[in-house]
Design an enzyme around this catalytic site. Structure first.
Site, mmCIF file in Angstrom:
data_model
loop_
_atom_site.group_PDB
_atom_site.id
_atom_site.type_symbol
_atom_site.label_atom_id
_atom_site.label_comp_id
_atom_site.label_asym_id
_atom_site.label_seq_id
_atom_site.Cartn_x
_atom_site.Cartn_y
_atom_site.Cartn_z
ATOM 1 N N PRO A 83 94.654 33.925 34.058
ATOM 2 C CA PRO A 83 94.868 33.949 35.632
ATOM 3 C C PRO A 83 94.119 34.900 36.187
ATOM 4 O O PRO A 83 93.758 36.140 35.590
ATOM 5 C CB PRO A 83 96.270 34.120 35.638
ATOM 6 N N GLU A 84 93.264 34.830 37.303
ATOM 7 C CA GLU A 84 92.528 35.801 37.941
ATOM 8 C C GLU A 84 92.812 36.019 39.364
ATOM 9 O O GLU A 84 94.273 35.300 39.483
ATOM 10 C CB GLU A 84 91.098 35.276 37.940
ATOM 11 N N HIS A 103 109.801 32.559 24.221
ATOM 12 C CA HIS A 103 108.594 33.274 24.923
ATOM 13 C C HIS A 103 109.068 33.773 26.294
ATOM 14 O O HIS A 103 108.225 34.158 26.953
ATOM 15 C CB HIS A 103 107.485 32.039 25.228
ATOM 16 N N ARG A 123 101.463 34.098 24.552
ATOM 17 C CA ARG A 123 100.280 34.802 23.815
ATOM 18 C C ARG A 123 100.572 36.149 23.817
ATOM 19 O O ARG A 123 100.025 37.150 23.070
ATOM 20 C CB ARG A 123 98.903 34.199 24.186
ATOM 21 N N ARG A 166 71.474 49.311 37.722
ATOM 22 C CA ARG A 166 72.299 48.525 36.498
ATOM 23 C C ARG A 166 71.532 47.449 35.785
ATOM 24 O O ARG A 166 71.097 46.662 36.560
ATOM 25 C CB ARG A 166 73.700 48.133 36.992
#
Ligand SMILES: [Zn+2]
Length: 276
Positions: free
Chosen positions: A2-3, A94, A113, A156
């Site tokens: 998820p972002e 979980h 996870r 950069r």
């Protein structure tokens, strides 16, 4: 993983279900199971009896602001989900945290996870919390401008697709949206960040806003390798144009989408025709 759009979706969905409700019980399955170990007794003490005042998001994290100046910070990691469910609904191994809410429901954090993180912080100065102290601006805030980004990319050599995922440059982007933003802006993700033109940086900033707003509108993305579900257990509706579409035709020009492998094994997806 998820972002920003996925965290924002969960935040918006959970707000009406949790704000104003008091936490009446705290059940922590195994305090050491998550990536950030927590002091279980302190955690229970800090949460129990407090009312949830509001929900915030910073980057990919969801923050429950509690009365009495405490914040519960939830980072979903790879596979974390947050849902409000009836207390009588069965749980499984979980589900690491269950917060009993006044009125009979439970706020549940499930993470098969175990890459997620839970932290209880004192105070409401979110910017000062250790997990956010190095964070750059929110990409949808007024602070994320072309001149800001130009200053951060200057000199950069790192690839622009990688720099966009650096939380200290801009908070909340990961591999899905870094790829999508570069595609929308017409910039190859493998370009050296310091070599972009002013025009290209302007396009990246505009593309960031567009892509994130669309993805939030679609309740995020559930990619092939992701188990993301929103707070109602549904998959996200956003359809990536390049992410995980290796060898499939570009939606604009029909050329096969390419994947370039980074040193850490992650891939960046891009169109050789539409991105320069
Ligand atoms: Zn193309």
């Amino acid at each position: 993983m998820p972002e920003l759009p996925e965290a924002e979706t969960i935040c918006r969905q959970l707000s009406p279900l949790t704000v104003g409700r008091r936490i009446i019980s705290v059940s922590l399955r195994e305090p050491r199971i998550l990536r950030c170990p927590i002091d279980a007794a302190k955690f229970r003490r800090g949460l129990k009896g407090r009312r949830i005042s509001r929900l915030l998001r910073r980057g990919k994290a969801i923050i429950f602001v509690l009365e009495g100046a405490r914040c519960l910070v939830v980072r979903l990691g790879m596979s974390g989900t947050l849902k409000v469910e009836p207390a009588e609904l069965t749980t499984d191994k979980h589900v690491h945290l269950r917060l009993g809410l006044e009125g009979g429901d439970e706020l549940r954090f499930r993470d098969p996870r175990k890459f997620g993180c839970l932290a209880l912080r004192t105070g409401t100065e979110v910017e000062a919390f250790p997990e956010f102290s190095h964070y750059g601006p929110e990409p949808l805030s007024a602070a994320f401008t072309p001149s800001y980004l130009a200053q951060r990319l200057k000199g950069r050599r790192a690839k622009v697709g990688v720099v966009l995922m650096d939380q200290s440059v801009v908070a909340g982007l990961g591999k899905i949206y870094a790829d999508e933003i570069c595609f929308r802006a017409g910039v190859r993700p493998g370009r050296a960040a310091g070599r972009l033109t002013k025009k290209e940086i302007e396009k990246l900033v505009a593309a960031t806003r567009e892509v994130l707003e669309e993805a939030i509108g679609d309740r995020g993305t559930t990619a092939e390798d992701s188990v993301y579900q929103d707070a109602y257990g549904l998959s996200g509706g956003f359809r990536p144009a390049v992410y995980q579409r290796t060898d499939q035709p570009c939606i604009r020009c029909g050329q096969p989408i390419r994947r370039t492998r980074l040193t850490d094994g992650r891939g960046m997806h891009w169109c050789p025709e539409c991105q320069k």
